[in-house]
Scaffold this motif. Structure first.
Motif, PDB file in Angstrom:
ATOM      1  N   UNK A  96       0.830  -1.208   0.000  1.00 47.85           N
ATOM      2  CA  UNK A  96       0.000   0.000   0.000  1.00 47.85           C
ATOM      3  C   UNK A  96       0.860   1.252   0.000  1.00 47.85           C
ATOM      4  N   UNK A  97       1.891   1.286   0.825  1.00 50.34           N
ATOM      5  CA  UNK A  97       2.782   2.449   0.854  1.00 50.34           C
ATOM      6  C   UNK A  97       3.461   2.627  -0.503  1.00 50.34           C
ATOM      7  N   UNK A  98       3.864   1.533  -1.118  1.00 45.08           N
ATOM      8  CA  UNK A  98       4.478   1.611  -2.450  1.00 45.08           C
ATOM      9  C   UNK A  98       3.466   2.109  -3.484  1.00 45.08           C
ATOM     10  N   UNK A  99       2.217   1.692  -3.363  1.00 47.42           N
ATOM     11  CA  UNK A  99       1.172   2.185  -4.274  1.00 47.42           C
ATOM     12  C   UNK A  99       0.993   3.696  -4.113  1.00 47.42           C
ATOM     13  N   UNK A 100       1.050   4.181  -2.885  1.00 42.71           N
ATOM     14  CA  UNK A 100       0.955   5.622  -2.633  1.00 42.71           C
ATOM     15  C   UNK A 100       2.121   6.332  -3.306  1.00 42.71           C
ATOM     16  N   UNK A 101       3.322   5.821  -3.110  1.00 39.87           N
ATOM     17  CA  UNK A 101       4.510   6.455  -3.695  1.00 39.87           C
ATOM     18  C   UNK A 101       4.443   6.482  -5.224  1.00 39.87           C
ATOM     19  N   UNK A 102       4.016   5.369  -5.820  1.00 34.13           N
ATOM     20  CA  UNK A 102       3.913   5.317  -7.277  1.00 34.13           C
ATOM     21  C   UNK A 102       2.861   6.288  -7.789  1.00 34.13           C
ATOM     22  N   UNK A 103       1.707   6.330  -7.130  1.00 33.57           N
ATOM     23  CA  UNK A 103       0.647   7.238  -7.562  1.00 33.57           C
ATOM     24  C   UNK A 103       1.099   8.689  -7.439  1.00 33.57           C
ATOM     25  N   UNK A 104       1.758   9.007  -6.347  1.00 36.05           N
ATOM     26  CA  UNK A 104       2.187  10.389  -6.117  1.00 36.05           C
ATOM     27  C   UNK A 104       3.366  10.785  -6.999  1.00 36.05           C
ATOM     28  N   UNK A 105       4.036   9.820  -7.601  1.00 36.61           N
ATOM     29  CA  UNK A 105       5.161  10.159  -8.485  1.00 36.61           C
ATOM     30  C   UNK A 105       4.680  10.777  -9.795  1.00 36.61           C
ATOM     31  N   UNK A 106       3.375  10.697 -10.056  1.00 40.65           N
ATOM     32  CA  UNK A 106       2.811  11.232 -11.300  1.00 40.65           C
ATOM     33  C   UNK A 106       1.923  12.453 -11.073  1.00 40.65           C
ATOM     34  N   UNK A 107       1.847  12.926  -9.823  1.00 40.19           N
ATOM     35  CA  UNK A 107       0.928  14.016  -9.511  1.00 40.19           C
ATOM     36  C   UNK A 107       1.468  14.869  -8.373  1.00 40.19           C
ATOM     37  N   UNK A 108       0.967  16.095  -8.295  1.00 41.29           N
ATOM     38  CA  UNK A 108       1.287  16.934  -7.140  1.00 41.29           C
ATOM     39  C   UNK A 108       0.337  16.629  -5.985  1.00 41.29           C
TER      40      UNK A 108
END
Length: 154
Positions: free
Chosen positions: A22-34
């Motif tokens: 889940x934490x990795x999913x957050x990091x990946x999602x946030x790597x494409x957005x502000x």
């Protein structure tokens, strides 16, 4: 004999591997957005409406302080089987309630099949896509404004 997912303490609902997923999913999602995404899990909701509780947690975690007002919280009350998504005004104004209601239905499908971590990870991915569409990542100006960890209540 299997125990129901919803009879466990919030911190026991997820294995350490699922928490990392889940934490990795957050990091990946946030790597494409502000935009910023947080997950809050607790046992019981002391309030009738989970959206009201999600709003309270959102402001308690100071999520409204992002520069573009584009933070999103996934709130789960495990033993009460309640779920709410609360998005700050920047993202909510651009997506509308139908977008959020659709996401809740998808997450509940996973939860009903006892796929808790998968449901949360899928939610994070979908929110990341929505945030990317309206708030794309800008390498020159964007920074991680909120922690990526899962917050566990009582």
């Amino acid at each position: 004999m299997a125990f129901s997912l919803f009879n466990r303490h919030p911190q026991e609902v997820l294995t350490s591997t699922e928490k990392e997923q889940i934490v990795e999913a957050i990091r990946q999602a946030e790597s494409r957005t502000s935009g910023e995404i947080r997950v809050y899990i607790e046992s019981h909701n002391k309030y009738v409406d989970p959206v009201d509780r999600a709003a309270e947690v959102f402001f308690k975690l100071k999520m409204e302080h992002t520069a573009d007002r584009n933070a999103v919280l996934l709130y789960v009350a495990v033993k009460d089987r309640q779920l709410a998504i609360f998005g700050d005004e920047g993202i909510y104004q651009r997506t509308g309630s139908m977008y959020w209601n659709g996401l809740v239905k998808k997450i509940l499908e996973h939860f009903n099949q006892q796929h808790f971590a998968t449901g949360i990870s899928e939610y994070i991915h979908q929110i990341g896509e929505g945030l990317h569409q309206y708030f794309p990542f800008d390498r020159a100006t964007d920074q991680n404004e909120l922690p990526d960890d899962i917050v566990f209540g009582s």
